[in-house]
Write an enzyme that holds these catalytic residues in place. Structure first.
Site, PDB file in Angstrom:
ATOM      1  N   PHE A 262       0.813  -1.222   0.000  1.00 34.53           N
ATOM      2  CA  PHE A 262       0.000   0.000   0.000  1.00 34.53           C
ATOM      3  C   PHE A 262       0.850   1.277   0.000  1.00 34.53           C
ATOM      4  O   PHE A 262       0.382   2.325  -0.398  1.00 34.53           O
ATOM      5  CB  PHE A 262      -0.876   0.045   1.257  1.00 34.53           C
ATOM      6  N   THR A 293      -1.912  -6.618  -7.149  1.00 38.24           N
ATOM      7  CA  THR A 293      -1.834  -5.479  -6.222  1.00 38.24           C
ATOM      8  C   THR A 293      -2.445  -5.891  -4.900  1.00 38.24           C
ATOM      9  O   THR A 293      -3.101  -6.922  -4.809  1.00 38.24           O
ATOM     10  CB  THR A 293      -2.664  -4.287  -6.725  1.00 38.24           C
ATOM     11  N   ASP A 294      -2.264  -5.067  -3.885  1.00 35.76           N
ATOM     12  CA  ASP A 294      -3.066  -5.253  -2.682  1.00 35.76           C
ATOM     13  C   ASP A 294      -4.431  -4.598  -2.934  1.00 35.76           C
ATOM     14  O   ASP A 294      -4.654  -3.903  -3.935  1.00 35.76           O
ATOM     15  CB  ASP A 294      -2.373  -4.683  -1.437  1.00 35.76           C
ATOM     16  N   TYR A 295      -5.312  -4.842  -2.029  1.00 34.68           N
ATOM     17  CA  TYR A 295      -6.728  -4.476  -2.083  1.00 34.68           C
ATOM     18  C   TYR A 295      -6.948  -3.000  -2.435  1.00 34.68           C
ATOM     19  O   TYR A 295      -6.617  -2.129  -1.629  1.00 34.68           O
ATOM     20  CB  TYR A 295      -7.284  -4.741  -0.690  1.00 34.68           C
ATOM     21  N   SER A 297      -5.351  -0.990  -4.104  1.00 31.44           N
ATOM     22  CA  SER A 297      -4.205  -0.077  -3.992  1.00 31.44           C
ATOM     23  C   SER A 297      -3.959   0.697  -5.291  1.00 31.44           C
ATOM     24  O   SER A 297      -3.247   1.703  -5.279  1.00 31.44           O
ATOM     25  CB  SER A 297      -2.950  -0.815  -3.532  1.00 31.44           C
TER      26      SER A 297
END
Ligand code: NOJ
Length: 750
Positions: A262, A293-295, A297
């Site tokens: 993030f 990717t992260d959630y 992001s």
């Protein structure tokens, strides 16, 4: 089309017939003649539209679990339309089988979905949190924990775990320190490798393995002030020396996927960082799996302030080399338009899709999309007796004995009475820690139950809560003190609730929360042996309770079998062998206080004012990195070397003799640290470069040898080249990072 429908119809009644007959009609599924994965990918990609390709770059959450701020109501519709290639937070064999059926039968190309989930320290059988597992320093145990997690999760329809989390962290305020392996690079590398091995096994195609994901790439653990999602501002040297190595270790072990973080790095959010993704990961390290990717992001890059809107954010991410967008729907909404406008090239899209499909082929999903959804295997695997036994074993190996005055521990099982106090003694939910996947609190055995099961029938075990973990009042003190005053021994279970560490769970104060400190003070006033059982997801500052307790056992969040495992240690059925993977400070103001800091030009001297120190605290940690006691004692000889000078092609052997001088058989973790005395850039006062675990019976001694080469002495020199420099090194061998016994060696030019 007719054939398609016919097989679909038959498949309703004869699923095997369906899989065997329907799938091969597509060229990319054809088993004969044998084709390489790359050829099979080519044959799929030839058929794909741009929208279908972007679908493979899209990952949505289901509504089974909530692991982030947004949800998506219509993910099933998206699957049907072929607009999503991966789903997370959906599990169990039957549920995922049905989603897979829709993807395979009802979309134009029938490309199977990949199912991901946060299987971090267990799926149904929960093991200790990752920081706890790392405290075992036992690579076999950690690998085993990941193996069991993979066996269970893969039977429940999952292919992909969002683990291991390999972020180094030196800030106990950061709640996610609980999810990693602690503060050290060498230990972190070893843990990263063990976990990847455990999850992935030797063969991704095996139906009992999961593809792993090294996260969060990169430097997420360096969030300023330990506040989650906060800015990271570190040097390239620190990035390469400290934060990147565990990612590289995971990659060297064959990890299939990476997840971006993030945070920003060098002013650019990680999900848009060409440096991190394209240059380092894909080009320098030659990674050929995919990067998710992260959630949301990608979307968050708008808030970071490097792009004006989500469409631009998607372009930044895709051009940096992101292959899959987790939950943000940015690729889903805008990427086709960006390609049409030539803001993102078709090659970039093809490259991403190829990577995603490669993993799907490696998992064998094109051969049998349902191979991980087997209801009978799921039933047999979840909470299998051997899994519970493994969880108990890893849990006791993870526990660290911090204090044991007058050999208060181990306790006798024949004591007349034990008072069990504290808000965490009866808790089942807290034992799960954060990330409990499919683990249920009711499957966990609490400390109180574990103790009751362990003692003899003559022992009376009394319980009173005393106070809550946070908030509440002191009205429960009186009943707690009453039973405590009648008991032979007091066991107090204190710490943090499970949700006080993990994601979005930073704390500015790392003391024992609520009224627990006051409770311990009151209990210590009774003059009875006082044993503290700590449950927490980060180093806590415990200076007062350290004074008041007679014994302290750090148990982290110990998982499904936490209660029996703690009882095993308290009663001496298991001699504690855990060692801290992270420094415990005396107070939060000392942070960062990791063991491998620099010497400075004015190293701390309590008798000299103008040296690097604090005025208001003892300038050492409460417990150093690598520390942990045993019920027995180990004595170390001074280390010796086979040669005191050596050339760059030679190996130097360092040896030490370790003797068990106590009364119990015990496991010792022998640790080797180096110090480079003079470098072209300053070097840490100590660096862990090896450890070995040995078991010694009382009176037994053993010599332990480490072989070092220049590979162990390399670092980034002043020109940022990874190399060694001739000169003197001190080599320390001992039981923890505060060891002072050293031998000096000299590395010659040639
Ligand atoms: C956000 C977390 O940062 C990450 O670790 C996790 O894997 C994803 N959510 C998915 O749940």
């Amino acid at each position: 089309m007719v054939k398609h429908r016919l097989y679909a119809f038959l498949g309703l009644f004869f699923p095997v017939l369906f899989i065997q007959q329907w799938l091969p009609m597509r060229e990319y599924n054809s088993p004969a003649p044998p084709k390489t994965i790359e050829e099979r990918i080519d044959s799929v990609m030839k058929l794909m539209t741009l929208e279908e390709k972007i679908g493979q770059m899209t990952l949505f959450t289901s509504d089974w679990d909530v692991t982030g701020p947004t949800m998506r109501a219509n993910y099933k519709e998206d699957i049907k339309k072929g607009k999503v290639g991966a789903i997370f937070n959906a599990h169990t064999a039957a549920y995922n089988r049905e989603l897979q059926r829709v993807a395979v039968e009802e979309t134009r190309l029938g490309i199977p979905l990949i199912f991901g989930y946060d299987v971090i320290h267990g799926y149904k059988t929960i093991f200790p949190i990752s920081l706890g597992e790392a405290a075992s320093w036992d690579l076999e145990a950690v690998e085993k924990a990941a193996r069991v997690a993979a066996i269970e999760a893969s039977a429940a329809g999952l292919h992909w775990t969002f683990a291991p989390m390999v972020d180094i962290s030196r800030d106990p305020r950061w709640g996610r320190i609980s999810e990693g392996a602690g503060e050290d690079v060498f230990l972190g590398n070893a843990m990263a490798r063990a976990r990847v091995r455990g999850f992935q096994g030797d063969d991704l195609k095996a139906t009992n393995t999961l593809v792993a994901c090294a996260k969060h790439y990169a430097a997420y653990g360096a969030a300023q002030a330990g506040r989650d999602y906060h800015t990271v501002d570190i040097s390239e040297r620190t990035l390469r020396e400290t934060y990147l190595p565990p990612f590289k270790a995971a990659l060297d072990e064959g990890v299939g996927t990476f997840m971006t973080s993030f945070n920003e790095l060098f002013g650019v959010p990680a999900s848009g960082s060409e440096l991190l993704i394209d240059q380092i990961l894909k080009t320098e390290w030659n990674f050929n799996g995919f990067i998710v990717t992260d959630y949301t992001s990608i979307n968050e890059m708008v808030d970071h302030g490097v792009v004006a809107d989500e469409k631009e954010a998607g372009e930044l991410a895709a051009n940096a080399g992101v292959d899959m967008d987790m939950q943000g729907a940015v690729f889903y909404n805008y990427l086709a338009q960006s390609v049409k406008e030539k803001k993102v090239s078709k090659q970039q899209i093809d490259e991403a899709v190829r990577r995603v499909l490669r993993i799907k082929f490696q998992l064998g999903l094109f051969d049998d999309p349902y191979r991980y959804s087997d209801v009978s295997r799921q039933e047999a695997a979840l909470l299998a007796p051997e899994h519970l036994e493994a969880a108990r074993d890893v849990a006791r190996k993870s526990m660290v004995l911090l204090k044991n005055d007058r050999q208060t521990l181990p306790l006798s099982k024949e004591l007349k009475s034990i008072a069990v106090i504290g808000p965490l003694a009866t808790s089942q939910a807290d034992l799960l820690g954060s990330w409990h996947a499919a683990g249920f609190a009711e499957d966990c055995v609490s400390l109180l139950s574990g103790l009751k099961d362990a003692v003899s029938s003559n022992t009376s075990v009394m319980y009173a809560k005393g106070c809550d973990v946070i908030g509440g009042d002191q009205s429960g003190f009186a009943p707690a003190l009453t039973i405590a005053s009648q008991a032979d021994v007091i066991i107090a279970a204190v710490g943090e609730g499970w949700d006080m560490s993990g994601e979005a769970a930073s704390r500015s104060n790392i003391d024992l929360p609520g009224h627990q400190k006051a409770l311990i003070k009151a209990l210590s006033g009774l003059g009875k042996p006082l044993v503290l059982v700590l449950m927490n997801g980060r180093p806590l500052a415990l200076p007062e309770v350290h004074q008041q307790a007679d014994a302290m056992l750090e148990t982290w969040y110990a998982g499904t079998m936490g209660g029996p495992a703690i009882a095993d240690v308290l009663f001496g059925d298991y001699n504690p062998s855990g060692r801290l993977p992270v420094t415990f400070p005396r107070n939060v103001g000392q942070v960062p206080i990791h063991y491998n800091m620099k010497n400075t030009g004015r190293p701390m001297d309590p008798n000299d004012k103008y040296t690097s120190k604090y005025l208001d605290v003892e300038n050492t940690p409460l417990y150093p990195f690598g520390y942990g006691l045993s019920y027995t004692q180990f004595e170390y000889s001074d280390p010796t070397v086979n040669k005191s000078t050596f050339g760059p092609t030679e190996t130097v052997s360092v040896e030490v003799n370790v003797k068990n001088t106590g009364q119990y058989e015990g496991k010792e973790t022998v640790q080797l640290y180096i110090r480079d005395l003079v470098g072209s850039v300053t070097r840490p006062v100590k660096e862990l470069k090896g450890f070995q675990q040995i078991v010694l019976t009382p009176g037994q001694s053993r010599s332990v040898r480490f072989d070092l080469t220049v590979e162990d002495l390399k670092f980034y020199n002043r020109d940022m080249e990874w190399t060694y420099e001739p000169g003197e090194f001190d080599i320390f061998i001992g039981p923890h990072s505060a060891v002072t016994n050293a031998v000096r060696v000299k590395l010659l030019k040639k």
